[in-house]
Scaffold this motif. Sequence first.
Motif, PDB file in Angstrom:
ATOM      1  N   MET A   1      47.269 -22.207  80.533  1.00 61.15           N
ATOM      2  CA  MET A   1      48.007 -21.238  79.758  1.00 61.15           C
ATOM      3  C   MET A   1      48.551 -21.913  78.438  1.00 61.15           C
ATOM      4  O   MET A   1      48.737 -21.332  77.117  1.00 61.15           O
ATOM      5  N   ARG A   3      47.099 -24.259  76.595  1.00 61.93           N
ATOM      6  CA  ARG A   3      46.170 -24.213  75.651  1.00 61.93           C
ATOM      7  C   ARG A   3      46.103 -22.816  74.888  1.00 61.93           C
ATOM      8  O   ARG A   3      45.931 -22.635  73.704  1.00 61.93           O
ATOM      9  N   GLY A   4      46.162 -21.970  75.684  1.00 57.92           N
ATOM     10  CA  GLY A   4      46.347 -20.417  75.135  1.00 57.92           C
ATOM     11  C   GLY A   4      47.322 -20.271  74.053  1.00 57.92           C
ATOM     12  O   GLY A   4      47.131 -19.774  72.810  1.00 57.92           O
ATOM     13  N   ILE A   6      48.751 -22.692  72.387  1.00 56.95           N
ATOM     14  CA  ILE A   6      48.254 -23.886  71.328  1.00 56.95           C
ATOM     15  C   ILE A   6      47.480 -22.851  70.230  1.00 56.95           C
ATOM     16  O   ILE A   6      47.407 -22.829  69.099  1.00 56.95           O
ATOM     17  N   ALA A   7      46.344 -22.173  70.914  1.00 62.80           N
ATOM     18  CA  ALA A   7      45.304 -21.261  70.375  1.00 62.80           C
ATOM     19  C   ALA A   7      45.964 -20.459  69.309  1.00 62.80           C
ATOM     20  O   ALA A   7      45.726 -19.976  68.438  1.00 62.80           O
ATOM     21  N   LEU A   8      47.144 -19.808  69.991  1.00 66.93           N
ATOM     22  CA  LEU A   8      47.911 -18.563  69.530  1.00 66.93           C
ATOM     23  C   LEU A   8      48.491 -19.262  68.170  1.00 66.93           C
ATOM     24  O   LEU A   8      48.418 -18.596  67.149  1.00 66.93           O
ATOM     25  N   LEU A  10      47.730 -21.929  66.553  1.00 66.07           N
ATOM     26  CA  LEU A  10      46.600 -22.074  65.516  1.00 66.07           C
ATOM     27  C   LEU A  10      46.315 -20.766  64.819  1.00 66.07           C
ATOM     28  O   LEU A  10      45.989 -20.969  63.673  1.00 66.07           O
ATOM     29  N   LEU A  11      46.248 -19.815  65.537  1.00 59.09           N
ATOM     30  CA  LEU A  11      45.779 -18.354  64.831  1.00 59.09           C
ATOM     31  C   LEU A  11      46.864 -18.075  63.983  1.00 59.09           C
ATOM     32  O   LEU A  11      46.680 -17.594  62.854  1.00 59.09           O
ATOM     33  N   ALA A  14      46.589 -20.241  60.816  1.00 59.94           N
ATOM     34  CA  ALA A  14      45.515 -20.041  59.770  1.00 59.94           C
ATOM     35  C   ALA A  14      45.984 -18.524  59.324  1.00 59.94           C
ATOM     36  O   ALA A  14      45.778 -18.449  58.068  1.00 59.94           O
ATOM     37  N   ALA A  17      48.639 -19.096  56.424  1.00 57.44           N
ATOM     38  CA  ALA A  17      48.003 -19.869  55.322  1.00 57.44           C
ATOM     39  C   ALA A  17      47.327 -18.880  54.502  1.00 57.44           C
ATOM     40  O   ALA A  17      47.313 -18.920  53.173  1.00 57.44           O
ATOM     41  N   ILE A  71      45.669 -25.836  45.268  1.00 58.74           N
ATOM     42  CA  ILE A  71      45.677 -26.024  46.898  1.00 58.74           C
ATOM     43  C   ILE A  71      44.674 -24.842  47.484  1.00 58.74           C
ATOM     44  O   ILE A  71      44.367 -25.063  48.388  1.00 58.74           O
ATOM     45  N   PHE A  72      44.286 -23.674  46.695  1.00 54.42           N
ATOM     46  CA  PHE A  72      43.807 -22.600  47.364  1.00 54.42           C
ATOM     47  C   PHE A  72      42.415 -22.339  46.425  1.00 54.42           C
ATOM     48  O   PHE A  72      41.690 -21.857  47.308  1.00 54.42           O
TER      49      PHE A  72
END
Lengths: 126, 177
Positions: A1, A3-4, A6-8, A10-11, A14, A17, A71-72
């Motif tokens: 969990m 990693r879950g 961590i994935a959240l 990251l989402l 993203a 940003a 930057i964008f």
Amino acid sequence: MKRGVIALILLILAGAAAGYQYLYVTSNTVMLVEMLNEADRYIEENDLLKAQDTASRLDHRYQELEKTLNIFIHHADTDAVSQSLASLRRYAETGNSADFLAVSAAAKRALLSMHNAETPCFQNVM
Amino acid sequence: MITTIIRTVLIYIFVSVAVRLMGKRQVADMQTSELVTTLIISEVASLPMQNIDQPLLSGFVPILLLVAIEIFVSIVMMKSRKIRGVVVGHPIVVIKDGTILKEELKALRISYEDLYSLLRQQEAFDIQNIRYAIVESNGSLSVMNKEESASAENIQNSEEIQNELKKIKKNSEEAKQ
């Protein structure tokens, strides 16, 4: 969990940003287009001093924003607007209304293009 | 050029962390979905490395998203065998009790030469001695010799393998009719 989670994260990063880019680019391009419209009005009214002043403010403002915009957005796109705004001031100083309006239209088109590119619509996605 | 150097280092660190987060160390351990994600990440990462006009974020954000999606997919695959089957496929038995299963090989588009090569890499030189040879979902070949099979009940009794064996038995019965 772990990693879950961590994935959240990251989402969320993203998304944050993307959200910040959307807000920054759209709000500032709208502001710059309004300033361009204002400068166009002064030139059409033959008020060269005010047109010059607005063009100068516009150029300085854009130079401050450009550092973050780079930057964008692709540098080629931001450079194109920068060049247009640099020449606007000179046209206002020399009273060259026709060229001023032409360059202003080109800069507006480029800014609106940056603005519209941020919208997550079907055409942009494709 | 200095900018290119800094961007290259940043992208290298970022991609290394991203791939490490996916949890695999070697390409050989990767499932197809993970390999696809890694290939896409390398392609996306190379764009801002070569083109300094392109913002670094336009590389980083897609990579973050790809890693997050890959982690979510792997978590879902852990919980659902059905979804795992759809995403990465099932292991396929290609040799059973010393007999090469031609139909399975044909379905996998593996030639006999490819199969022999894979067997040699597993140090299996006598097909008659093989109880099962299984092409795993990541494309590697697992070989169980007849001597080993007695002590490997858990692996050969896994649901996926048992389903494959049932399918093979059904196909051979249909072929006889």
